[in-house]
Scaffold this active site. Structure first.
Site, PDB file in Angstrom:
ATOM      1  N   GLY A 199      36.220  41.975  41.237  1.00 57.27           N
ATOM      2  CA  GLY A 199      34.899  42.571  41.134  1.00 57.27           C
ATOM      3  C   GLY A 199      34.278  42.669  42.516  1.00 57.27           C
ATOM      4  O   GLY A 199      34.542  41.834  43.380  1.00 57.27           O
ATOM      5  N   GLN A 255      27.578  43.662  48.608  1.00 53.96           N
ATOM      6  CA  GLN A 255      28.496  42.772  49.327  1.00 53.96           C
ATOM      7  C   GLN A 255      29.116  43.448  50.543  1.00 53.96           C
ATOM      8  O   GLN A 255      29.664  42.774  51.412  1.00 53.96           O
ATOM      9  CB  GLN A 255      29.634  42.307  48.403  1.00 53.96           C
ATOM     10  CG  GLN A 255      29.191  41.323  47.333  1.00 53.96           C
ATOM     11  CD  GLN A 255      30.365  40.933  46.463  1.00 53.96           C
ATOM     12  OE1 GLN A 255      30.678  41.615  45.496  1.00 53.96           O
ATOM     13  NE2 GLN A 255      31.037  39.850  46.804  1.00 53.96           N
ATOM     14  N   CYS A 303      33.902  34.311  44.142  1.00 52.01           N
ATOM     15  CA  CYS A 303      33.225  35.468  44.714  1.00 52.01           C
ATOM     16  C   CYS A 303      33.849  35.771  46.069  1.00 52.01           C
ATOM     17  O   CYS A 303      34.096  34.863  46.858  1.00 52.01           O
ATOM     18  CB  CYS A 303      31.737  35.129  44.890  1.00 52.01           C
ATOM     19  SG  CYS A 303      30.778  36.474  45.569  1.00 52.01           S
ATOM     20  N   LEU A 304      34.095  37.051  46.332  1.00 49.68           N
ATOM     21  CA  LEU A 304      34.677  37.427  47.625  1.00 49.68           C
ATOM     22  C   LEU A 304      33.718  37.103  48.773  1.00 49.68           C
ATOM     23  O   LEU A 304      34.149  36.991  49.911  1.00 49.68           O
ATOM     24  CB  LEU A 304      35.031  38.918  47.638  1.00 49.68           C
ATOM     25  CG  LEU A 304      36.182  39.344  46.719  1.00 49.68           C
ATOM     26  CD1 LEU A 304      36.356  40.861  46.751  1.00 49.68           C
ATOM     27  CD2 LEU A 304      37.482  38.651  47.108  1.00 49.68           C
ATOM     28  N   HIS A 321      27.946  38.412  36.909  1.00 48.75           N
ATOM     29  CA  HIS A 321      28.065  37.975  38.310  1.00 48.75           C
ATOM     30  C   HIS A 321      27.844  39.162  39.262  1.00 48.75           C
ATOM     31  O   HIS A 321      27.072  39.062  40.220  1.00 48.75           O
ATOM     32  CB  HIS A 321      29.463  37.363  38.510  1.00 48.75           C
ATOM     33  CG  HIS A 321      29.797  37.011  39.923  1.00 48.75           C
ATOM     34  ND1 HIS A 321      29.961  35.713  40.340  1.00 48.75           N
ATOM     35  CD2 HIS A 321      29.985  37.792  41.025  1.00 48.75           C
ATOM     36  CE1 HIS A 321      30.236  35.723  41.646  1.00 48.75           C
ATOM     37  NE2 HIS A 321      30.264  36.970  42.079  1.00 48.75           N
ATOM     38  N   GLU A 322      28.519  40.275  38.977  1.00 53.10           N
ATOM     39  CA  GLU A 322      28.401  41.439  39.868  1.00 53.10           C
ATOM     40  C   GLU A 322      26.994  42.031  39.812  1.00 53.10           C
ATOM     41  O   GLU A 322      26.439  42.433  40.838  1.00 53.10           O
ATOM     42  CB  GLU A 322      29.434  42.518  39.505  1.00 53.10           C
ATOM     43  CG  GLU A 322      30.886  42.086  39.633  1.00 53.10           C
ATOM     44  CD  GLU A 322      31.211  41.469  40.986  1.00 53.10           C
ATOM     45  OE1 GLU A 322      30.591  41.848  41.988  1.00 53.10           O
ATOM     46  OE2 GLU A 322      32.089  40.582  41.025  1.00 53.10           O
ATOM     47  N   HIS A 367      24.552  40.348  42.044  1.00 53.67           N
ATOM     48  CA  HIS A 367      24.632  40.752  43.459  1.00 53.67           C
ATOM     49  C   HIS A 367      23.645  41.874  43.762  1.00 53.67           C
ATOM     50  O   HIS A 367      23.082  41.936  44.851  1.00 53.67           O
ATOM     51  CB  HIS A 367      26.032  41.276  43.793  1.00 53.67           C
ATOM     52  CG  HIS A 367      27.026  40.194  44.132  1.00 53.67           C
ATOM     53  ND1 HIS A 367      26.843  39.327  45.176  1.00 53.67           N
ATOM     54  CD2 HIS A 367      28.216  39.864  43.580  1.00 53.67           C
ATOM     55  CE1 HIS A 367      27.883  38.506  45.258  1.00 53.67           C
ATOM     56  NE2 HIS A 367      28.733  38.805  44.286  1.00 53.67           N
TER      57      HIS A 367
HETATM   58 NI    NI Z   1      30.572  37.910  43.852  1.00 54.50          NI
END
Ligand code: NI
Length: 169
Positions: free
Chosen positions: A46, A51, A92-93, A134-135, A138
């Site tokens: 994701g 991000q 998370c990235l 989660h996304e 962001h």
């Molecule tokens: Ni994330």
């Protein structure tokens, strides 16, 4: 296509809020392609536009083995469909190397525009429901570490800051 830089916690730019996409033009389509390339290269499932330092309400997701089932969400709206919490290790990235269990509703309804600009509605359950929440967070400048204790969050921040110093990030 181009690989984009993924911002990492505690970068303050991750706190910026995504703006509604008014028109799905060539620029937005290219952004989505670049986001997909970036997510796949990082082995993530994701990624949100915020991000990669683009303040637009767009996120993408792909849970397939072969990275060939990309889902695109433009201007998403989420509605929880149950109170029952679900628990999955969340990563998370933008917070590489850390996984934590959070409590989130186990089922959600997502209304969004797809990459072709057509509106759709879809229900997600379990891990996928956790991912879309989660996304979507962001896009409001929220990170999963916000829901941890301050002690845990500070520990993660210090470790990442140290890594960023070592790699000049
Ligand atoms: Ni994330």
């Amino acid at each position: 296509m181009a690989k984009l830089d993924i911002l990492e916690f505690p970068d303050p730019r991750l706190r910026k809020i995504g703006e509604k996409v008014e028109k799905i033009d060539g620029e937005i389509k290219k952004l989505i392609e670049d986001m997909a390339e970036t997510m796949y290269a990082a082995d993530g499932c994701g990624l949100a536009a915020t991000q990669v330092d683009v303040q637009k309400r767009i996120f993408i997701m792909d849970f397939s083995q072969d990275q060939n089932e990309l889902e695109v969400f433009i201007n998403p709206e989420l509605t929880p469909l149950c109170e029952e919490p679900s628990e999955f290790p969340e990563g998370c990235l933008s917070v590489p190397g850390f996984f934590e269990n959070l409590h989130r509703p186990n089922r959600v309804l997502v209304k969004a525009l797809g990459r072709d600009g057509n509106p759709f509605e879809k229900e997600y359950e379990g891990l996928l429901a956790v991912c879309v929440q989660h996304e979507n967070d962001h896009l409001d400048g929220k990170l999963f570490v916000d829901q941890l204790t301050k002690l845990k969050r500070d520990r993660i921040r210090k470790k990442l800051e140290k890594e960023h110093r070592l790699t000049n990030k």
